[in-house]
Design a protein around this motif. Structure first.
Motif, PDB file in Angstrom:
ATOM      1  N   ILE A  72       0.839  -1.209   0.000  1.00 52.43           N
ATOM      2  CA  ILE A  72       0.000   0.000   0.000  1.00 52.43           C
ATOM      3  C   ILE A  72       0.869   1.253   0.000  1.00 52.43           C
ATOM      4  O   ILE A  72       0.528   2.251  -0.642  1.00 52.43           O
ATOM      5  CB  ILE A  72      -0.984  -0.007   1.189  1.00 52.43           C
ATOM      6  CG1 ILE A  72      -1.982  -1.160   1.045  1.00 52.43           C
ATOM      7  CG2 ILE A  72      -1.736   1.322   1.281  1.00 52.43           C
ATOM      8  CD1 ILE A  72      -2.860  -1.386   2.263  1.00 52.43           C
ATOM      9  N   HIS A  73       2.012   1.219   0.702  1.00 56.26           N
ATOM     10  CA  HIS A  73       2.953   2.355   0.602  1.00 56.26           C
ATOM     11  C   HIS A  73       3.252   2.629  -0.869  1.00 56.26           C
ATOM     12  O   HIS A  73       3.285   3.789  -1.292  1.00 56.26           O
ATOM     13  CB  HIS A  73       4.288   2.028   1.289  1.00 56.26           C
ATOM     14  CG  HIS A  73       4.263   2.058   2.769  1.00 56.26           C
ATOM     15  ND1 HIS A  73       5.389   1.769   3.514  1.00 56.26           N
ATOM     16  CD2 HIS A  73       3.292   2.324   3.658  1.00 56.26           C
ATOM     17  CE1 HIS A  73       5.098   1.858   4.797  1.00 56.26           C
ATOM     18  NE2 HIS A  73       3.831   2.184   4.909  1.00 56.26           N
ATOM     19  N   GLY A  74       3.520   1.565  -1.627  1.00 56.18           N
ATOM     20  CA  GLY A  74       3.814   1.731  -3.052  1.00 56.18           C
ATOM     21  C   GLY A  74       2.672   2.388  -3.802  1.00 56.18           C
ATOM     22  O   GLY A  74       2.896   3.269  -4.648  1.00 56.18           O
ATOM     23  N   PHE A  75       1.431   1.983  -3.491  1.00 60.07           N
ATOM     24  CA  PHE A  75       0.268   2.617  -4.117  1.00 60.07           C
ATOM     25  C   PHE A  75       0.243   4.111  -3.793  1.00 60.07           C
ATOM     26  O   PHE A  75       0.048   4.954  -4.672  1.00 60.07           O
ATOM     27  CB  PHE A  75      -1.041   1.999  -3.601  1.00 60.07           C
ATOM     28  CG  PHE A  75      -1.272   0.550  -3.931  1.00 60.07           C
ATOM     29  CD1 PHE A  75      -0.496  -0.128  -4.859  1.00 60.07           C
ATOM     30  CD2 PHE A  75      -2.294  -0.143  -3.290  1.00 60.07           C
ATOM     31  CE1 PHE A  75      -0.739  -1.471  -5.150  1.00 60.07           C
ATOM     32  CE2 PHE A  75      -2.551  -1.469  -3.579  1.00 60.07           C
ATOM     33  CZ  PHE A  75      -1.772  -2.142  -4.508  1.00 60.07           C
ATOM     34  N   LEU A  76       0.424   4.419  -2.503  1.00 55.73           N
ATOM     35  CA  LEU A  76       0.349   5.810  -2.054  1.00 55.73           C
ATOM     36  C   LEU A  76       1.486   6.654  -2.614  1.00 55.73           C
ATOM     37  O   LEU A  76       1.281   7.801  -3.032  1.00 55.73           O
ATOM     38  CB  LEU A  76       0.352   5.859  -0.524  1.00 55.73           C
ATOM     39  CG  LEU A  76      -0.862   5.241   0.167  1.00 55.73           C
ATOM     40  CD1 LEU A  76      -0.645   5.172   1.683  1.00 55.73           C
ATOM     41  CD2 LEU A  76      -2.133   6.004  -0.164  1.00 55.73           C
ATOM     42  N   MET A 141       7.240  -2.407  -1.487  1.00 54.57           N
ATOM     43  CA  MET A 141       6.757  -1.070  -1.820  1.00 54.57           C
ATOM     44  C   MET A 141       6.911  -0.825  -3.320  1.00 54.57           C
ATOM     45  O   MET A 141       5.994  -0.331  -3.980  1.00 54.57           O
ATOM     46  CB  MET A 141       7.541  -0.007  -1.025  1.00 54.57           C
ATOM     47  CG  MET A 141       7.116   1.427  -1.290  1.00 54.57           C
ATOM     48  SD  MET A 141       7.682   2.184  -2.850  1.00 54.57           S
ATOM     49  CE  MET A 141       9.458   2.083  -2.673  1.00 54.57           C
ATOM     50  N   ALA A 142       8.079  -1.189  -3.878  1.00 53.44           N
ATOM     51  CA  ALA A 142       8.317  -0.995  -5.311  1.00 53.44           C
ATOM     52  C   ALA A 142       7.335  -1.817  -6.148  1.00 53.44           C
ATOM     53  O   ALA A 142       6.839  -1.344  -7.181  1.00 53.44           O
ATOM     54  CB  ALA A 142       9.765  -1.346  -5.657  1.00 53.44           C
ATOM     55  N   LEU A 143       7.028  -3.033  -5.703  1.00 56.35           N
ATOM     56  CA  LEU A 143       6.029  -3.843  -6.417  1.00 56.35           C
ATOM     57  C   LEU A 143       4.666  -3.155  -6.392  1.00 56.35           C
ATOM     58  O   LEU A 143       3.954  -3.126  -7.401  1.00 56.35           O
ATOM     59  CB  LEU A 143       5.933  -5.240  -5.796  1.00 56.35           C
ATOM     60  CG  LEU A 143       7.149  -6.142  -6.007  1.00 56.35           C
ATOM     61  CD1 LEU A 143       6.990  -7.441  -5.213  1.00 56.35           C
ATOM     62  CD2 LEU A 143       7.361  -6.432  -7.479  1.00 56.35           C
TER      63      LEU A 143
END
Length: 197
Positions: A72-76, A141-143
């Motif tokens: 979700i960090h990656g999405f944000l 996060m990168a994924l």
């Protein structure tokens, strides 16, 4: 046309930005090592999945119940980078996302934040991440970042909500509750989370 091109079709500038992202990732690991973080779990082995939330293996292996939070960090971070650097190359935006995640991973493993986790969240026995776990947090996060670049917005939001609901139901914790309890702890939530044990 695909939002994320294949590596062979990336421009020289994209490759440079990917090198920046990789450098930031390696710097994260070097700083964690200099801070005295252990490379892998003190148990001496590496697991693909650690399912115990308040176990000594949590935040020590390749993945755990907090892995969805990092996706979700990656999405944000994709959304934030798109808002701030709309005209920038995707690889440049990825570098920004890695910078933010790496900074959090280092901050999260400082004594001040570890103590805050132990006193204000459900992570009573938290001693910080292993370097391996922290590295995997950034990779997940990168994924999430690349998934957000390719998926429709509605699907990205649905996945994030699904992750939050699933982890909230199973372990009584998720990204939203974690941030809330770090910044503004509520006794009612603490008691609800403690009842899981």
């Amino acid at each position: 046309m695909s939002v994320v091109a294949t590596p062979s079709s990336w421009s020289p500038w994209s490759r440079r930005w990917l090198l920046v992202a990789l450098t930031l990732f390696v710097l994260q690991l070097v700083v964690l090592y200099a801070m005295g973080r252990i490379p892998i779990c003190e148990c001496g082995y590496v697991k693909l999945w650690e399912g115990g939330v308040n176990s000594s293996g949590n935040s020590q292996h390749l993945s755990d119940w907090y892995t969805p939070s990092h996706i979700i960090h990656g999405f944000l971070f994709y959304a934030l980078a798109w808002l701030l650097f709309r005209r920038a190359l995707l690889a440049a935006r990825l570098s920004f996302a890695v910078l933010v995640e790496a900074a959090w991973e280092v901050l999260e493993n400082t004594p001040m934040v570890i103590d805050r986790y132990r006193t204000e969240t459900m992570a009573l026995g938290y001693t910080g991440d292993s370097i391996l776990n922290s590295a995997m947090d950034t990779i997940f996060m990168a994924l999430g970042f690349f998934a957000a670049a390719r998926l429709p917005i509605w699907l990205t939001i649905a996945i994030a909500l699904g992750f939050e609901l699933l982890t909230g139901w199973i372990i009584r914790d998720n990204l939203t509750l974690n941030v809330l309890m770090l910044l503004w702890p509520l006794d009612a939530i603490r008691e609800w989370q403690a009842a899981l044990g």
